[in-house]
Design a protein around this motif. Structure first.
Motif, PDB file in Angstrom:
ATOM      1  N   PRO A 143      -4.405  15.799 -81.063  1.00 52.94           N
ATOM      2  CA  PRO A 143      -5.118  16.088 -79.798  1.00 52.94           C
ATOM      3  C   PRO A 143      -4.795  15.051 -78.732  1.00 52.94           C
ATOM      4  O   PRO A 143      -4.829  13.850 -78.986  1.00 52.94           O
ATOM      5  CB  PRO A 143      -6.591  16.020 -80.211  1.00 52.94           C
ATOM      6  CG  PRO A 143      -6.582  16.385 -81.660  1.00 52.94           C
ATOM      7  CD  PRO A 143      -5.318  15.803 -82.216  1.00 52.94           C
ATOM      8  N   THR A 144      -4.478  15.512 -77.546  1.00 57.13           N
ATOM      9  CA  THR A 144      -4.018  14.647 -76.465  1.00 57.13           C
ATOM     10  C   THR A 144      -4.747  14.958 -75.175  1.00 57.13           C
ATOM     11  O   THR A 144      -5.007  16.122 -74.856  1.00 57.13           O
ATOM     12  CB  THR A 144      -2.499  14.822 -76.252  1.00 57.13           C
ATOM     13  OG1 THR A 144      -1.820  14.483 -77.471  1.00 57.13           O
ATOM     14  CG2 THR A 144      -1.986  13.927 -75.133  1.00 57.13           C
ATOM     15  N   THR A 145      -5.062  13.925 -74.436  1.00 52.96           N
ATOM     16  CA  THR A 145      -5.679  14.070 -73.118  1.00 52.96           C
ATOM     17  C   THR A 145      -4.728  13.512 -72.067  1.00 52.96           C
ATOM     18  O   THR A 145      -4.227  12.394 -72.208  1.00 52.96           O
ATOM     19  CB  THR A 145      -7.018  13.319 -73.037  1.00 52.96           C
ATOM     20  OG1 THR A 145      -7.937  13.890 -73.966  1.00 52.96           O
ATOM     21  CG2 THR A 145      -7.598  13.422 -71.630  1.00 52.96           C
ATOM     22  N   ILE A 146      -4.500  14.295 -71.010  1.00 49.29           N
ATOM     23  CA  ILE A 146      -3.659  13.851 -69.896  1.00 49.29           C
ATOM     24  C   ILE A 146      -4.499  13.888 -68.630  1.00 49.29           C
ATOM     25  O   ILE A 146      -5.103  14.909 -68.293  1.00 49.29           O
ATOM     26  CB  ILE A 146      -2.419  14.756 -69.723  1.00 49.29           C
ATOM     27  CG1 ILE A 146      -1.607  14.796 -71.015  1.00 49.29           C
ATOM     28  CG2 ILE A 146      -1.561  14.259 -68.568  1.00 49.29           C
ATOM     29  CD1 ILE A 146      -0.452  15.776 -70.980  1.00 49.29           C
ATOM     30  N   VAL A 147      -4.573  12.764 -67.935  1.00 50.07           N
ATOM     31  CA  VAL A 147      -5.316  12.673 -66.679  1.00 50.07           C
ATOM     32  C   VAL A 147      -4.307  12.467 -65.551  1.00 50.07           C
ATOM     33  O   VAL A 147      -3.558  11.485 -65.552  1.00 50.07           O
ATOM     34  CB  VAL A 147      -6.329  11.510 -66.704  1.00 50.07           C
ATOM     35  CG1 VAL A 147      -7.073  11.438 -65.370  1.00 50.07           C
ATOM     36  CG2 VAL A 147      -7.310  11.674 -67.856  1.00 50.07           C
ATOM     37  N   VAL A 148      -4.296  13.396 -64.609  1.00 49.64           N
ATOM     38  CA  VAL A 148      -3.388  13.314 -63.467  1.00 49.64           C
ATOM     39  C   VAL A 148      -4.211  12.985 -62.218  1.00 49.64           C
ATOM     40  O   VAL A 148      -5.077  13.767 -61.817  1.00 49.64           O
ATOM     41  CB  VAL A 148      -2.622  14.635 -63.241  1.00 49.64           C
ATOM     42  CG1 VAL A 148      -1.659  14.497 -62.058  1.00 49.64           C
ATOM     43  CG2 VAL A 148      -1.879  15.036 -64.501  1.00 49.64           C
ATOM     44  N   VAL A 149      -3.973  11.830 -61.632  1.00 48.27           N
ATOM     45  CA  VAL A 149      -4.690  11.412 -60.425  1.00 48.27           C
ATOM     46  C   VAL A 149      -3.877  11.862 -59.204  1.00 48.27           C
ATOM     47  O   VAL A 149      -2.722  11.473 -59.038  1.00 48.27           O
ATOM     48  CB  VAL A 149      -4.889   9.890 -60.396  1.00 48.27           C
ATOM     49  CG1 VAL A 149      -5.596   9.469 -59.101  1.00 48.27           C
ATOM     50  CG2 VAL A 149      -5.688   9.448 -61.618  1.00 48.27           C
ATOM     51  N   ILE A 150      -4.501  12.693 -58.360  1.00 49.40           N
ATOM     52  CA  ILE A 150      -3.817  13.246 -57.185  1.00 49.40           C
ATOM     53  C   ILE A 150      -4.539  12.787 -55.919  1.00 49.40           C
ATOM     54  O   ILE A 150      -5.731  13.062 -55.738  1.00 49.40           O
ATOM     55  CB  ILE A 150      -3.786  14.789 -57.242  1.00 49.40           C
ATOM     56  CG1 ILE A 150      -3.022  15.259 -58.480  1.00 49.40           C
ATOM     57  CG2 ILE A 150      -3.142  15.358 -55.973  1.00 49.40           C
ATOM     58  CD1 ILE A 150      -3.035  16.758 -58.672  1.00 49.40           C
ATOM     59  N   THR A 151      -3.824  12.090 -55.059  1.00 48.09           N
ATOM     60  CA  THR A 151      -4.405  11.603 -53.801  1.00 48.09           C
ATOM     61  C   THR A 151      -3.816  12.308 -52.576  1.00 48.09           C
ATOM     62  O   THR A 151      -4.272  12.086 -51.467  1.00 48.09           O
ATOM     63  CB  THR A 151      -4.181  10.093 -53.656  1.00 48.09           C
ATOM     64  OG1 THR A 151      -2.769   9.829 -53.692  1.00 48.09           O
ATOM     65  CG2 THR A 151      -4.852   9.333 -54.785  1.00 48.09           C
ATOM     66  N   GLU A 152      -2.821  13.146 -52.807  1.00 51.25           N
ATOM     67  CA  GLU A 152      -2.135  13.826 -51.707  1.00 51.25           C
ATOM     68  C   GLU A 152      -3.085  14.687 -50.889  1.00 51.25           C
ATOM     69  O   GLU A 152      -3.026  14.727 -49.662  1.00 51.25           O
ATOM     70  CB  GLU A 152      -1.012  14.685 -52.279  1.00 51.25           C
ATOM     71  CG  GLU A 152      -0.158  15.404 -51.247  1.00 51.25           C
ATOM     72  CD  GLU A 152       0.936  16.226 -51.897  1.00 51.25           C
ATOM     73  OE1 GLU A 152       1.521  17.067 -51.195  1.00 51.25           O
ATOM     74  OE2 GLU A 152       1.202  16.032 -53.099  1.00 51.25           O
ATOM     75  N   PHE A 153      -4.003  15.374 -51.579  1.00 54.12           N
ATOM     76  CA  PHE A 153      -4.935  16.265 -50.882  1.00 54.12           C
ATOM     77  C   PHE A 153      -5.845  15.470 -49.947  1.00 54.12           C
ATOM     78  O   PHE A 153      -6.075  15.862 -48.800  1.00 54.12           O
ATOM     79  CB  PHE A 153      -5.775  17.030 -51.906  1.00 54.12           C
ATOM     80  CG  PHE A 153      -6.786  17.961 -51.296  1.00 54.12           C
ATOM     81  CD1 PHE A 153      -6.406  19.188 -50.784  1.00 54.12           C
ATOM     82  CD2 PHE A 153      -8.128  17.608 -51.231  1.00 54.12           C
ATOM     83  CE1 PHE A 153      -7.334  20.045 -50.219  1.00 54.12           C
ATOM     84  CE2 PHE A 153      -9.062  18.456 -50.674  1.00 54.12           C
ATOM     85  CZ  PHE A 153      -8.661  19.684 -50.173  1.00 54.12           C
ATOM     86  N   GLU A 154      -6.349  14.344 -50.434  1.00 53.24           N
ATOM     87  CA  GLU A 154      -7.259  13.530 -49.622  1.00 53.24           C
ATOM     88  C   GLU A 154      -6.569  13.023 -48.358  1.00 53.24           C
ATOM     89  O   GLU A 154      -7.189  12.915 -47.295  1.00 53.24           O
ATOM     90  CB  GLU A 154      -7.773  12.353 -50.445  1.00 53.24           C
ATOM     91  CG  GLU A 154      -8.836  11.538 -49.744  1.00 53.24           C
ATOM     92  CD  GLU A 154      -9.368  10.412 -50.606  1.00 53.24           C
ATOM     93  OE1 GLU A 154     -10.510   9.989 -50.389  1.00 53.24           O
ATOM     94  OE2 GLU A 154      -8.645   9.959 -51.513  1.00 53.24           O
ATOM     95  N   SER A 155      -5.274  12.722 -48.467  1.00 52.21           N
ATOM     96  CA  SER A 155      -4.545  12.231 -47.295  1.00 52.21           C
ATOM     97  C   SER A 155      -4.400  13.301 -46.219  1.00 52.21           C
ATOM     98  O   SER A 155      -4.160  12.992 -45.052  1.00 52.21           O
ATOM     99  CB  SER A 155      -3.164  11.721 -47.711  1.00 52.21           C
ATOM    100  OG  SER A 155      -2.339  12.789 -48.135  1.00 52.21           O
ATOM    101  N   LEU A 156      -4.574  14.566 -46.589  1.00 56.16           N
ATOM    102  CA  LEU A 156      -4.477  15.666 -45.623  1.00 56.16           C
ATOM    103  C   LEU A 156      -5.827  15.993 -44.975  1.00 56.16           C
ATOM    104  O   LEU A 156      -5.891  16.777 -44.032  1.00 56.16           O
ATOM    105  CB  LEU A 156      -3.953  16.935 -46.306  1.00 56.16           C
ATOM    106  CG  LEU A 156      -2.510  16.888 -46.838  1.00 56.16           C
ATOM    107  CD1 LEU A 156      -2.215  18.166 -47.626  1.00 56.16           C
ATOM    108  CD2 LEU A 156      -1.524  16.727 -45.708  1.00 56.16           C
ATOM    109  N   MET A 157      -6.875  15.383 -45.509  1.00 58.20           N
ATOM    110  CA  MET A 157      -8.216  15.710 -45.026  1.00 58.20           C
ATOM    111  C   MET A 157      -8.389  15.342 -43.549  1.00 58.20           C
ATOM    112  O   MET A 157      -7.996  14.269 -43.112  1.00 58.20           O
ATOM    113  CB  MET A 157      -9.283  14.967 -45.824  1.00 58.20           C
ATOM    114  CG  MET A 157      -9.405  15.407 -47.261  1.00 58.20           C
ATOM    115  SD  MET A 157      -9.944  17.108 -47.458  1.00 58.20           S
ATOM    116  CE  MET A 157     -11.510  17.051 -46.620  1.00 58.20           C
TER     117      MET A 157
END
Length: 329
Positions: free
Chosen positions: A190-204
Protein backbone atom coordinates in the motif's frame (compact mmCIF):
# COMPACT_ATOMS: atom_id res chain seq x y z
CA UNK A 1 -11.78 32.24 10.32
CA UNK A 2 -14.45 30.07 11.89
CA UNK A 3 -15.01 28.15 15.09
CA UNK A 4 -13.41 24.71 14.98
CA UNK A 5 -16.31 22.24 15.01
CA UNK A 6 -14.79 19.00 16.30
CA UNK A 7 -17.65 16.97 14.82
CA UNK A 8 -16.76 18.03 11.26
CA UNK A 9 -13.86 16.61 9.23
CA UNK A 10 -10.90 18.91 8.72
CA UNK A 11 -7.33 18.95 7.44
CA UNK A 12 -6.13 17.11 10.53
CA UNK A 13 -8.70 14.36 9.93
CA UNK A 14 -7.37 14.01 6.38
CA UNK A 15 -3.84 13.52 7.70
CA UNK A 16 -5.15 11.08 10.29
CA UNK A 17 -6.93 9.11 7.55
CA UNK A 18 -3.62 8.46 5.82
CA UNK A 19 -2.06 7.32 9.11
CA UNK A 20 -4.94 5.28 10.54
CA UNK A 21 -8.27 5.37 8.62
CA UNK A 22 -10.25 3.81 11.47
CA UNK A 23 -9.46 6.76 13.75
CA UNK A 24 -10.39 9.44 11.21
CA UNK A 25 -13.74 11.20 10.75
CA UNK A 26 -13.28 10.57 7.03
CA UNK A 27 -13.37 6.79 7.22
CA UNK A 28 -16.99 6.58 6.02
CA UNK A 29 -16.38 9.07 3.20
CA UNK A 30 -13.52 7.26 1.45
CA UNK A 31 -13.71 3.66 0.18
CA UNK A 32 -11.02 1.20 1.22
CA UNK A 33 -8.44 0.66 -1.52
CA UNK A 34 -4.80 -0.38 -1.69
CA UNK A 35 -3.25 2.92 -2.81
CA UNK A 36 -4.08 6.59 -2.31
CA UNK A 37 -3.14 9.51 -4.57
CA UNK A 38 -3.94 12.84 -2.96
CA UNK A 39 -3.78 16.08 -4.96
CA UNK A 40 -3.54 19.05 -2.60
CA UNK A 41 -4.62 22.02 -4.76
CA UNK A 42 -3.94 25.16 -2.75
CA UNK A 43 -6.64 27.79 -3.13
CA UNK A 44 -9.38 25.35 -4.13
CA UNK A 45 -12.56 25.50 -2.06
CA UNK A 46 -16.19 24.44 -2.22
CA UNK A 47 -17.43 27.89 -3.20
CA UNK A 48 -15.33 27.72 -6.36
CA UNK A 49 -16.48 24.19 -7.18
CA UNK A 50 -20.11 25.29 -6.92
CA UNK A 51 -19.51 27.74 -9.77
CA UNK A 52 -18.37 25.03 -12.20
CA UNK A 53 -20.59 23.34 -14.79
CA UNK A 54 -22.75 20.51 -13.51
CA UNK A 55 -20.88 17.91 -15.58
CA UNK A 56 -17.48 18.80 -14.09
CA UNK A 57 -15.93 15.71 -12.49
CA UNK A 58 -14.69 17.63 -9.44
CA UNK A 59 -18.12 19.07 -8.77
CA UNK A 60 -19.89 15.75 -9.36
CA UNK A 61 -17.62 13.75 -7.07
CA UNK A 62 -17.45 16.13 -4.13
CA UNK A 63 -17.79 14.12 -0.93
CA UNK A 64 -17.68 16.67 1.87
CA UNK A 65 -16.34 20.01 3.03
CA UNK A 66 -13.09 20.05 4.98
CA UNK A 67 -12.08 22.82 7.34
CA UNK A 68 -8.49 23.98 7.27
CA UNK A 69 -6.59 24.81 10.47
CA UNK A 70 -5.90 28.23 11.93
CA UNK A 71 -3.67 29.99 11.02
CA UNK A 72 -3.87 28.99 7.34
CA UNK A 73 -0.27 29.66 6.32
CA UNK A 74 1.30 27.10 3.97
CA UNK A 75 3.86 25.87 6.49
CA UNK A 76 1.32 25.69 9.30
CA UNK A 77 -1.25 23.71 7.28
CA UNK A 78 1.29 21.30 5.77
CA UNK A 79 2.63 20.41 9.20
CA UNK A 80 -0.89 19.86 10.58
CA UNK A 81 -1.63 17.56 7.64
CA UNK A 82 1.55 15.49 7.88
CA UNK A 83 1.51 15.17 11.68
CA UNK A 84 -2.25 14.80 12.11
CA UNK A 85 -2.12 17.46 14.84
CA UNK A 86 -3.44 20.98 15.38
CA UNK A 87 -1.29 24.14 15.59
CA UNK A 88 -1.66 24.27 19.36
CA UNK A 89 -0.17 20.75 19.46
CA UNK A 90 2.64 20.97 16.92
CA UNK A 91 3.61 24.52 17.92
CA UNK A 92 3.93 26.19 14.48
CA UNK A 93 1.65 29.20 14.75
CA UNK A 94 2.16 31.15 11.54
CA UNK A 95 5.05 32.41 9.42
CA UNK A 96 6.40 34.77 12.10
CA UNK A 97 6.67 34.67 15.87
CA UNK A 98 8.28 36.48 18.78
CA UNK A 99 10.30 34.92 21.60
CA UNK A 100 9.69 36.98 24.73
CA UNK A 101 12.58 35.56 26.75
CA UNK A 102 15.17 36.29 24.04
CA UNK A 103 13.25 39.37 22.77
CA UNK A 104 13.64 38.14 19.18
CA UNK A 105 11.11 38.27 16.34
CA UNK A 106 11.86 35.62 13.76
CA UNK A 107 10.66 33.84 10.62
CA UNK A 108 10.01 30.08 10.87
CA UNK A 109 10.99 29.20 7.32
CA UNK A 110 14.28 31.14 7.19
CA UNK A 111 15.30 30.75 10.86
CA UNK A 112 16.37 34.42 10.76
CA UNK A 113 15.90 37.43 13.04
CA UNK A 114 13.30 39.59 11.26
CA UNK A 115 15.00 42.87 12.13
CA UNK A 116 18.69 42.13 11.61
CA UNK A 117 18.28 39.18 9.18
CA UNK A 118 20.77 37.17 11.26
CA UNK A 119 20.69 33.46 11.97
CA UNK A 120 19.01 32.66 15.29
CA UNK A 121 22.11 30.69 16.23
CA UNK A 122 23.75 33.92 17.38
CA UNK A 123 21.20 34.00 20.22
CA UNK A 124 22.05 30.45 21.21
CA UNK A 125 18.92 29.07 19.55
CA UNK A 126 18.76 25.84 17.52
CA UNK A 127 16.04 24.45 15.22
CA UNK A 128 15.31 21.80 17.87
CA UNK A 129 14.56 24.53 20.43
CA UNK A 130 12.26 26.43 18.05
CA UNK A 131 10.48 23.55 16.36
CA UNK A 132 10.31 21.10 19.28
CA UNK A 133 11.31 18.39 16.81
CA UNK A 134 11.67 15.33 19.09
CA UNK A 135 8.24 15.74 20.70
CA UNK A 136 6.00 16.33 17.71
CA UNK A 137 7.46 14.65 14.68
CA UNK A 138 6.76 10.92 14.99
CA UNK A 139 7.74 8.98 11.87
CA UNK A 140 4.95 8.66 9.33
CA UNK A 141 3.24 5.31 9.78
CA UNK A 142 2.54 5.00 6.05
CA UNK A 143 4.83 4.85 3.04
CA UNK A 144 4.53 8.27 1.44
CA UNK A 145 5.79 9.88 -1.71
CA UNK A 146 5.49 13.66 -1.73
CA UNK A 147 5.77 15.56 -5.01
CA UNK A 148 6.48 19.29 -4.69
CA UNK A 149 6.79 22.14 -7.21
CA UNK A 150 10.43 22.87 -8.04
CA UNK A 151 10.57 26.15 -6.10
CA UNK A 152 9.41 24.74 -2.74
CA UNK A 153 12.29 23.91 -0.42
CA UNK A 154 11.80 21.93 2.75
CA UNK A 155 12.42 23.81 6.00
CA UNK A 156 13.98 21.97 8.98
CA UNK A 157 10.58 21.07 10.43
CA UNK A 158 9.19 19.43 7.28
CA UNK A 159 12.51 17.68 6.69
CA UNK A 160 12.22 16.08 10.12
CA UNK A 161 8.61 15.03 9.51
CA UNK A 162 9.36 13.51 6.10
CA UNK A 163 12.63 11.89 7.12
CA UNK A 164 12.88 8.46 5.52
CA UNK A 165 10.06 9.22 3.09
CA UNK A 166 10.39 9.87 -0.63
CA UNK A 167 10.33 13.56 -1.61
CA UNK A 168 10.84 14.75 -5.18
CA UNK A 169 10.16 17.86 -7.23
CA UNK A 170 8.41 18.46 -10.54
CA UNK A 171 8.26 21.14 -13.22
CA UNK A 172 4.80 20.50 -14.69
CA UNK A 173 1.61 18.54 -13.99
CA UNK A 174 2.32 16.42 -17.05
CA UNK A 175 5.48 15.26 -15.29
CA UNK A 176 3.43 14.63 -12.12
CA UNK A 177 1.00 12.24 -13.82
CA UNK A 178 3.89 10.25 -15.31
CA UNK A 179 5.69 10.05 -11.95
CA UNK A 180 2.55 8.92 -10.15
CA UNK A 181 1.98 6.20 -12.75
CA UNK A 182 5.54 4.91 -12.41
CA UNK A 183 5.38 4.84 -8.59
CA UNK A 184 2.11 2.90 -8.51
CA UNK A 185 3.27 0.46 -11.19
CA UNK A 186 6.22 -0.59 -9.04
CA UNK A 187 4.45 -0.46 -5.64
CA UNK A 188 3.51 -3.89 -4.35
CA UNK A 189 2.67 -2.63 -0.85
CA UNK A 190 0.00 0.00 0.00
CA UNK A 191 1.34 3.38 -1.07
CA UNK A 192 0.31 6.98 -0.50
CA UNK A 193 1.29 9.74 -2.93
CA UNK A 194 0.74 13.39 -1.98
CA UNK A 195 0.99 15.91 -4.82
CA UNK A 196 1.26 19.55 -3.69
CA UNK A 197 -0.07 21.92 -6.38
CA UNK A 198 0.38 25.68 -6.05
CA UNK A 199 -0.24 26.63 -9.69
CA UNK A 200 -3.96 27.15 -9.14
CA UNK A 201 -3.44 29.52 -6.21
CA UNK A 202 -1.08 31.65 -8.30
CA UNK A 203 -3.93 32.20 -10.78
CA UNK A 204 -6.35 33.36 -8.10
CA UNK A 205 -7.75 36.88 -8.53
CA UNK A 206 -10.11 38.11 -5.83
CA UNK A 207 -11.37 34.59 -5.22
CA UNK A 208 -13.58 34.60 -8.34
CA UNK A 209 -13.56 32.18 -11.26
CA UNK A 210 -11.73 34.08 -13.97
CA UNK A 211 -11.37 32.51 -17.46
CA UNK A 212 -7.85 31.33 -16.64
CA UNK A 213 -9.06 29.58 -13.48
CA UNK A 214 -11.96 27.93 -15.28
CA UNK A 215 -9.62 26.70 -18.00
CA UNK A 216 -7.20 25.31 -15.41
CA UNK A 217 -9.94 23.52 -13.46
CA UNK A 218 -11.52 22.07 -16.60
CA UNK A 219 -8.18 20.70 -17.81
CA UNK A 220 -7.32 19.34 -14.36
CA UNK A 221 -10.75 17.69 -14.10
CA UNK A 222 -10.43 16.18 -17.56
CA UNK A 223 -7.05 14.69 -16.71
CA UNK A 224 -8.34 13.22 -13.45
CA UNK A 225 -11.22 11.56 -15.28
CA UNK A 226 -8.73 9.89 -17.64
CA UNK A 227 -6.44 8.49 -14.93
CA UNK A 228 -6.60 4.70 -14.73
CA UNK A 229 -4.85 3.66 -11.54
CA UNK A 230 -5.96 0.22 -10.34
CA UNK A 231 -7.21 -0.24 -6.79
CA UNK A 232 -6.39 3.40 -6.02
CA UNK A 233 -8.29 6.22 -4.36
CA UNK A 234 -7.72 9.51 -6.19
CA UNK A 235 -8.53 12.34 -3.79
CA UNK A 236 -8.52 16.12 -4.26
CA UNK A 237 -8.31 18.56 -1.37
CA UNK A 238 -6.41 21.65 -0.28
CA UNK A 239 -4.23 22.84 2.57
CA UNK A 240 -6.31 26.02 2.64
CA UNK A 241 -8.98 27.71 0.53
CA UNK A 242 -8.86 30.77 -1.66
CA UNK A 243 -7.02 33.81 -0.38
CA UNK A 244 -8.00 37.15 -1.84
CA UNK A 245 -4.89 39.20 -2.60
CA UNK A 246 -6.88 42.42 -2.39
CA UNK A 247 -8.08 41.55 1.11
CA UNK A 248 -4.70 42.10 2.74
CA UNK A 249 -4.77 45.01 5.17
CA UNK A 250 -1.79 47.33 5.48
CA UNK A 251 -1.46 48.61 9.03
CA UNK A 252 -0.48 52.23 9.61
CA UNK A 253 2.65 51.11 11.41
CA UNK A 254 3.99 54.61 12.05
CA UNK A 255 0.82 55.35 14.02
CA UNK A 256 0.60 52.09 15.96
CA UNK A 257 4.27 51.34 16.56
CA UNK A 258 4.24 53.25 19.85
CA UNK A 259 1.89 50.61 21.28
CA UNK A 260 4.05 47.57 20.39
CA UNK A 261 6.95 45.93 22.19
CA UNK A 262 7.54 43.46 19.29
CA UNK A 263 6.78 43.13 15.59
CA UNK A 264 3.29 41.79 14.74
CA UNK A 265 3.35 38.05 13.99
CA UNK A 266 1.57 35.15 12.24
CA UNK A 267 1.00 36.60 8.71
CA UNK A 268 -0.78 39.39 6.82
CA UNK A 269 -4.36 37.98 6.89
CA UNK A 270 -4.32 37.07 10.56
CA UNK A 271 -2.10 39.16 12.77
CA UNK A 272 -1.01 38.90 16.38
CA UNK A 273 -0.14 42.17 18.14
CA UNK A 274 2.24 42.47 21.07
CA UNK A 275 0.84 45.49 22.92
CA UNK A 276 2.30 47.16 25.98
CA UNK A 277 -0.02 46.71 28.94
CA UNK A 278 -0.50 50.44 29.60
CA UNK A 279 -1.58 51.04 25.98
CA UNK A 280 -3.99 48.13 25.52
CA UNK A 281 -7.29 50.06 26.08
CA UNK A 282 -6.21 52.83 23.69
CA UNK A 283 -4.98 50.32 21.11
CA UNK A 284 -8.32 48.49 21.07
CA UNK A 285 -10.25 51.75 20.70
CA UNK A 286 -8.13 53.15 17.87
CA UNK A 287 -7.81 49.86 16.01
CA UNK A 288 -11.55 49.27 15.93
CA UNK A 289 -12.14 52.85 14.74
CA UNK A 290 -9.56 52.53 11.95
CA UNK A 291 -10.07 48.91 10.86
CA UNK A 292 -13.37 47.78 12.39
CA UNK A 293 -14.97 47.22 8.98
CA UNK A 294 -11.96 45.31 7.66
CA UNK A 295 -10.63 43.24 10.55
CA UNK A 296 -12.10 41.66 13.67
CA UNK A 297 -9.98 42.23 16.78
CA UNK A 298 -9.94 39.70 19.63
CA UNK A 299 -8.08 39.25 22.86
CA UNK A 300 -5.88 36.23 22.23
CA UNK A 301 -7.12 34.45 25.33
CA UNK A 302 -10.66 34.54 23.91
CA UNK A 303 -9.66 32.63 20.77
CA UNK A 304 -7.61 30.12 22.73
CA UNK A 305 -10.62 29.29 24.91
CA UNK A 306 -12.75 28.77 21.77
CA UNK A 307 -10.30 26.14 20.54
CA UNK A 308 -9.62 27.99 17.28
CA UNK A 309 -6.02 26.75 17.18
CA UNK A 310 -6.83 23.25 18.37
CA UNK A 311 -7.14 21.68 21.83
CA UNK A 312 -6.83 24.44 24.41
CA UNK A 313 -3.23 24.93 25.42
CA UNK A 314 -1.01 27.74 26.64
CA UNK A 315 0.15 29.62 23.52
CA UNK A 316 2.77 32.01 24.81
CA UNK A 317 4.13 32.74 21.32
CA UNK A 318 1.16 34.94 20.49
CA UNK A 319 0.72 38.57 21.49
CA UNK A 320 -2.11 39.97 23.58
CA UNK A 321 -4.40 40.58 20.57
CA UNK A 322 -5.22 38.84 17.29
CA UNK A 323 -6.94 40.44 14.31
CA UNK A 324 -8.31 38.51 11.34
CA UNK A 325 -9.40 39.87 7.97
CA UNK A 326 -13.14 39.83 7.40
CA UNK A 327 -12.94 39.63 3.60
CA UNK A 328 -11.22 36.32 2.85
CA UNK A 329 -12.67 33.07 1.57
Amino acid sequence: MCYRDQSQPDLVALGQFLRDPEKSLLQSQIPEKKHTVLFMVNGLNSALLDQLKDDNVLKNHKQCDLYSVVPTTDLNTMISFYTGTYPSEHGILGDYQHLRKENVSYCYTTFLDRINKRDLGIYGLTPQMIYQLPEITPPLSFKAHTLLPNYIKLDPYLKAILKGQSVSHYQSLTEVYKKVGRILKTSFKPTTIVVVITEFESLMKQGDLTPSLIEWLEQFSKTLSELTFKNTNVLVSSFHGAVRPDASIVLNYSKYNKYFYALPSIEHRMTSFYVREEFQPQFMKEFRLDYGGLMALFKTEELIKLGIFGPEQELSQYGEFIATNLDNN
